[in-house]
Design an enzyme around this catalytic site. Sequence first.
Site, PDB file in Angstrom:
ATOM      1  N   PHE A  33      12.613 -20.738  21.315  1.00  0.00           N
ATOM      2  CA  PHE A  33      12.017 -19.411  21.465  1.00  0.00           C
ATOM      3  C   PHE A  33      12.040 -18.732  20.105  1.00  0.00           C
ATOM      4  O   PHE A  33      13.106 -18.454  19.551  1.00  0.00           O
ATOM      5  CB  PHE A  33      12.730 -18.523  22.494  1.00  0.00           C
ATOM      6  CG  PHE A  33      11.989 -17.227  22.685  1.00  0.00           C
ATOM      7  CD1 PHE A  33      10.939 -17.133  23.583  1.00  0.00           C
ATOM      8  CD2 PHE A  33      12.287 -16.111  21.913  1.00  0.00           C
ATOM      9  CE1 PHE A  33      10.193 -15.953  23.710  1.00  0.00           C
ATOM     10  CE2 PHE A  33      11.549 -14.926  22.040  1.00  0.00           C
ATOM     11  CZ  PHE A  33      10.515 -14.855  22.946  1.00  0.00           C
ATOM     12  N   ASP A  43      16.316 -19.843  12.288  1.00  0.00           N
ATOM     13  CA  ASP A  43      15.949 -18.611  12.986  1.00  0.00           C
ATOM     14  C   ASP A  43      17.226 -18.023  13.583  1.00  0.00           C
ATOM     15  O   ASP A  43      17.679 -18.433  14.646  1.00  0.00           O
ATOM     16  CB  ASP A  43      14.909 -18.896  14.077  1.00  0.00           C
ATOM     17  CG  ASP A  43      14.504 -17.617  14.821  1.00  0.00           C
ATOM     18  OD1 ASP A  43      15.170 -16.574  14.625  1.00  0.00           O
ATOM     19  OD2 ASP A  43      13.533 -17.673  15.602  1.00  0.00           O
ATOM     20  N   LYS A  57      16.407  -8.087  14.868  1.00  0.00           N
ATOM     21  CA  LYS A  57      17.285  -7.448  15.859  1.00  0.00           C
ATOM     22  C   LYS A  57      18.432  -6.622  15.258  1.00  0.00           C
ATOM     23  O   LYS A  57      18.231  -5.488  14.865  1.00  0.00           O
ATOM     24  CB  LYS A  57      17.830  -8.513  16.807  1.00  0.00           C
ATOM     25  CG  LYS A  57      16.728  -9.195  17.636  1.00  0.00           C
ATOM     26  CD  LYS A  57      17.322 -10.102  18.677  1.00  0.00           C
ATOM     27  CE  LYS A  57      16.343 -11.027  19.331  1.00  0.00           C
ATOM     28  NZ  LYS A  57      15.722 -10.521  20.528  1.00  0.00           N
TER      29      LYS A  57
HETATM   30  C1  LIG Z   1      15.543 -16.741  18.112  1.00  0.00           C
HETATM   31  C2  LIG Z   1      14.501 -15.670  18.197  1.00  0.00           C
HETATM   32  N1  LIG Z   1      13.511 -15.629  17.298  1.00  0.00           N
HETATM   33  C3  LIG Z   1      12.564 -14.681  17.333  1.00  0.00           C
HETATM   34  C4  LIG Z   1      12.560 -13.713  18.318  1.00  0.00           C
HETATM   35  C5  LIG Z   1      11.457 -12.696  18.353  1.00  0.00           C
HETATM   36  O1  LIG Z   1      11.919 -11.428  18.008  1.00  0.00           O
HETATM   37  P1  LIG Z   1      11.040 -10.142  18.368  1.00  0.00           P
HETATM   38  O2  LIG Z   1      11.104  -9.972  19.850  1.00  0.00           O
HETATM   39  O3  LIG Z   1      11.719  -9.008  17.626  1.00  0.00           O
HETATM   40  O4  LIG Z   1       9.666 -10.394  17.882  1.00  0.00           O
HETATM   41  C6  LIG Z   1      13.578 -13.707  19.270  1.00  0.00           C
HETATM   42  C7  LIG Z   1      13.601 -12.696  20.344  1.00  0.00           C
HETATM   43  O5  LIG Z   1      14.296 -12.775  21.320  1.00  0.00           O
HETATM   44  C8  LIG Z   1      14.575 -14.715  19.216  1.00  0.00           C
HETATM   45  O6  LIG Z   1      15.552 -14.773  20.123  1.00  0.00           O
END
Ligand SMILES: Cc1ncc(COP(=O)(O)O)c(C=O)c1O
Length: 425
Positions: A146, A233, A274
């Site tokens: 994700f 990530d 976040k």
């Molecule tokens: C691992 C990871 N990458 C990217 C994102 C995407 O972040 P955003 O919702 O701020 O676009 C999330 C969101 O939950 C995430 O858990």
Amino acid sequence: MAVLEKLTSQQAIDLENKYGAHNYHPLPVVLNKGEGVYVWDVEGKKYYDFLSAYSAVNQGHCHPKIVGAMMEQAQTLTLTSRAFYNDRLGAYEKFASEYFGFDKLLPMNTGAEAVETALKICRKWAYEKKGISENEAQIIVCENNFHGRTTTIISFSNDPVARKNFGPYTSGFIKIEYDNLKALEQALESNANVAGFLVEPIQGEAGVYVPSDDYLSKAKALCEKHNVLFIADEVQTGIARTGRLLATCGDCSCSDKNCSGTPNVKPDVLILGKALSGGAYPVSGVLADDHIMEVIKPGNHGSTFGGNPVAAAVAVAALEVVRDEKLAENAFELGELFRSELNEYIKTSNIVNLVRGKGLLNAIVINDDENSETAWNICVALKENGLLAKPTHGNIIRFAPPLVMTKDQLLECVAIITKTLKEFE
Ligand SMILES: Cc1ncc(COP(=O)(O)O)c(C=O)c1O
């Protein structure tokens, strides 16, 4: 009715249902206040927050230092765009780069934007530094990943709900099994055009899957061998959530003698979001060293809001709170306690199969099938008992409270969780 009139929960839910797109399925609770580890609904009921806005509110709700920095900056200068310099951005870039041990930061707003940024940097690096022929670069990703919701990102998702009817998709991605070094090695060896490997150090949305201890370090070594960028990530796992500053950090500063840690891995490209703002403001960013970041030139990439003065002030305050309040250490200790308490309960439970996680990013797996309603029903019951959590799948519930929690509060939460689970035995 005046637009900002005080509403009952039901009125607020009805308004969202009627006038908002139905792109989420929230628990039926309407919040209007947060402080530290607590949130309150509009009827005044108090809850422990065990989601932390998907790990954005690591520093606790409305942290006074973060809110103070945001208010002060908002009264001075909010947005200049990057057409001009502002007096906060450079200081923030220096602070964040030194804090995470990289040469440079590229500031963005949301997690998905930061992931997109990392993918663009990786492809450009592949053509200009690695020498891959134009349009041939491939990026390896993992199954059940994700990384956000943009068209490119969902192109390499395997979640049918996130993908279906959003095609055509972006090409140039190779999907392999998560936590499978052989699969990574094969993908690297069978394709000379691999530019990067994009990975979550723990797969959060998939259900808090923690890979084998040596997975990340060996994956990084394989990437080095093949001159491929290791892109972590850490939008969800980063900034103290997993008991380390980053989930890719092996060295823990905690005082636990039994802490073996995991090997330290420095990503070539680090993606954060976040908790970079403590949940006060959308702030994300990509960190890399000069030999990678220098492929980005004026006009290649940007964002009107990315790196604005409020974001810069908020992010510095948010990172200072993490360091000054020793949130990684607290997450580490409370995470050990949480899992050991739940494991005690699980010994005699027939409703919970296991608890897994690191630091304060944990999940329980319910003894029911993936498509069942059980996890949802348990979350509704948890809400009734004063604790808010959300399923990641039909049988998995994630538990991720703010990291400012105390030991006594955690034990009270364990009591709420086990009492609620017993109602389903
Ligand atoms: C691992 C990871 N990458 C990217 C994102 C995407 O972040 P955003 O919702 O701020 O676009 C999330 C969101 O939950 C995430 O858990």
